[in-house]
Motif scaffolding. Structure first.
Motif, PDB file in Angstrom:
ATOM      1  N   TRP A 145     -18.601   6.896 -12.603  1.00 29.04           N
ATOM      2  CA  TRP A 145     -17.713   5.899 -13.146  1.00 29.04           C
ATOM      3  C   TRP A 145     -17.096   6.515 -14.349  1.00 29.04           C
ATOM      4  O   TRP A 145     -17.303   7.625 -14.684  1.00 29.04           O
ATOM      5  CB  TRP A 145     -18.663   4.706 -13.773  1.00 29.04           C
ATOM      6  N   TRP A 202     -15.096   5.153 -17.783  1.00 28.27           N
ATOM      7  CA  TRP A 202     -14.725   4.305 -18.603  1.00 28.27           C
ATOM      8  C   TRP A 202     -13.488   4.460 -19.322  1.00 28.27           C
ATOM      9  O   TRP A 202     -12.788   5.699 -19.349  1.00 28.27           O
ATOM     10  CB  TRP A 202     -15.761   4.381 -19.843  1.00 28.27           C
ATOM     11  N   ILE A 218     -22.832  -2.890 -17.017  1.00 28.74           N
ATOM     12  CA  ILE A 218     -21.654  -3.835 -16.827  1.00 28.74           C
ATOM     13  C   ILE A 218     -22.081  -5.555 -17.108  1.00 28.74           C
ATOM     14  O   ILE A 218     -21.140  -6.016 -17.462  1.00 28.74           O
ATOM     15  CB  ILE A 218     -21.537  -3.632 -15.330  1.00 28.74           C
ATOM     16  N   CYS A 275     -23.895  -2.681 -25.664  1.00 24.99           N
ATOM     17  CA  CYS A 275     -23.901  -2.579 -24.054  1.00 24.99           C
ATOM     18  C   CYS A 275     -24.884  -1.217 -23.824  1.00 24.99           C
ATOM     19  O   CYS A 275     -25.881  -1.259 -23.139  1.00 24.99           O
ATOM     20  CB  CYS A 275     -22.839  -2.585 -23.447  1.00 24.99           C
ATOM     21  N   ASN A 318     -12.725  -0.888 -20.300  1.00 32.33           N
ATOM     22  CA  ASN A 318     -13.495  -1.372 -19.000  1.00 32.33           C
ATOM     23  C   ASN A 318     -14.172  -0.229 -18.127  1.00 32.33           C
ATOM     24  O   ASN A 318     -14.105   0.978 -18.826  1.00 32.33           O
ATOM     25  CB  ASN A 318     -12.422  -1.660 -17.982  1.00 32.33           C
ATOM     26  N   CYS A 319     -14.757  -0.469 -17.165  1.00 30.42           N
ATOM     27  CA  CYS A 319     -15.588   0.473 -16.490  1.00 30.42           C
ATOM     28  C   CYS A 319     -15.304   0.384 -14.822  1.00 30.42           C
ATOM     29  O   CYS A 319     -15.044  -0.756 -14.184  1.00 30.42           O
ATOM     30  CB  CYS A 319     -17.082  -0.020 -16.419  1.00 30.42           C
ATOM     31  N   SER A 352     -21.635  -5.951 -20.745  1.00 29.93           N
ATOM     32  CA  SER A 352     -20.153  -5.868 -21.254  1.00 29.93           C
ATOM     33  C   SER A 352     -19.233  -7.083 -20.578  1.00 29.93           C
ATOM     34  O   SER A 352     -18.573  -7.528 -21.337  1.00 29.93           O
ATOM     35  CB  SER A 352     -19.567  -4.631 -20.563  1.00 29.93           C
ATOM     36  N   THR A 399     -14.161  -6.470 -21.471  1.00 27.85           N
ATOM     37  CA  THR A 399     -13.588  -5.848 -20.272  1.00 27.85           C
ATOM     38  C   THR A 399     -12.044  -5.572 -20.495  1.00 27.85           C
ATOM     39  O   THR A 399     -11.388  -4.495 -19.740  1.00 27.85           O
ATOM     40  CB  THR A 399     -13.854  -6.177 -18.988  1.00 27.85           C
TER      41      THR A 399
END
Length: 289
Positions: A145, A147, A116, A79, A129-130, A119, A125
């Motif tokens: 953001w 993570w 995103i 990613c 996750n984000c 991913s 996820t």
């Protein structure tokens, strides 16, 4: 200032959930959406698969079923590679007519949205996750953001990485992310509340309020001597600089690269933070592409 990967700075223990920040403004409704995203979520209810057609071989390859929480690391690396490659196209692009000048906000969004999208395609996820910050959270906390490495099966955050994207000084002068005339009332409140600290200091305070299992990652979209590459400085020990320097800002963070001989890859970064001992201070330098 000393931010070391050895020893301890005497801070409190780590926690898998956010601890209250010292600033009372954080307890307002402004950050309720962010806190809710990191709270415990019940596992999804089982559903019947009887009569459901099996996915074809291509779907299975494209959306792997992770069985181990460490399996997400190579997927994360993929990613990041996609996001860096896409962002670098805009970092290095030169408009012959000199009309196209992507703003810092645009570059940040290109990286984030590419990450995103990839991913989600890799179905990672549930393990890593984000959480994207709202405009108010970005102003108040300094992060773009967060993570998170998730525990199984609770999906509680085990390790968190708050990310702030930093741009070359000449590019930051193109346009401000949120000009005063365009801010909402809540954004103006957040700006007023945090005006006495730099964006980097807000990030450091935010991560320190959570504990040693929360890292601040300052991601450089170009450095002074290498404008087309993406670098990062990650640490859970920036709080050690508070009171020892005048301010924590972009120049101070970039000074970490002076004299450095080794840079982690994104894979090496995650392997390091997921295997280190609890409460251990850690600082690593990363080259993302």
């Amino acid at each position: 200032m000393e931010v070391s990967s050895n020893g301890s700075n005497g801070s409190n223990g780590s926690s898998s959930s956010i601890k209250p920040l010292a600033n009372p403004f954080v307890n307002s409704k402004l950050l309720s959406s962010f806190r809710a995203s990191l709270q415990k979520r019940p596992p999804p209810a089982p559903s019947s698969t009887e009569g459901t057609p099996k996915p074809n071989i291509f779907a299975t390859l494209w959306r792997p079923n992770l069985t181990n929480t460490d399996d997400f690391i190579p997927l994360y690396s993929d990613c990041i590679a996609k996001a860096c490659s896409r962002t670098q196209e805009y970092l290095l692009f030169k408009d012959p007519e000199d009309k196209f000048h992507p703003t810092p906000e645009v570059l940040t969004q290109i990286f984030l949205m590419t990450y995103i999208g990839q991913s989600l395609s890799l179905n990672m996820t549930d393990h890593f996750n984000c959480t994207v910050m709202t405009p108010e959270q970005r102003i108040l906390l300094g992060a773009d953001w967060v993570w998170a490495v998730l525990e199984r099966p609770t999906k509680n955050p085990r390790i968190q990485i708050a990310v702030k994207v930093l741009h070359l000084p000449d590019r930051e002068g193109i346009a401000e992310d949120y000009p005063p005339e365009g801010r909402t009332e809540s954004q103006q409140m957040a700006q007023q509340e945090s005006s006495n600290k730099t964006v980097c200091e807000r990030m450091v305070d935010f991560c320190a309020s959570i504990g040693k299992d929360c890292y601040a990652l300052f991601m450089f979209l170009g450095r002074k001597n290498d404008t087309g590459k993406i670098y990062g400085v990650l640490s859970n020990n920036f709080q050690a600089a508070v009171g020892k320097v005048d301010k924590i800002d972009r120049d101070l963070i970039e000074n970490f690269f002076k004299g450095s001989r080794y840079l982690h890859t994104p894979t090496g970064m995650l392997q390091t933070i997921t295997t280190k001992k609890d409460e251990e201070p850690l600082t690593v330098l990363i080259k993302f592409n």
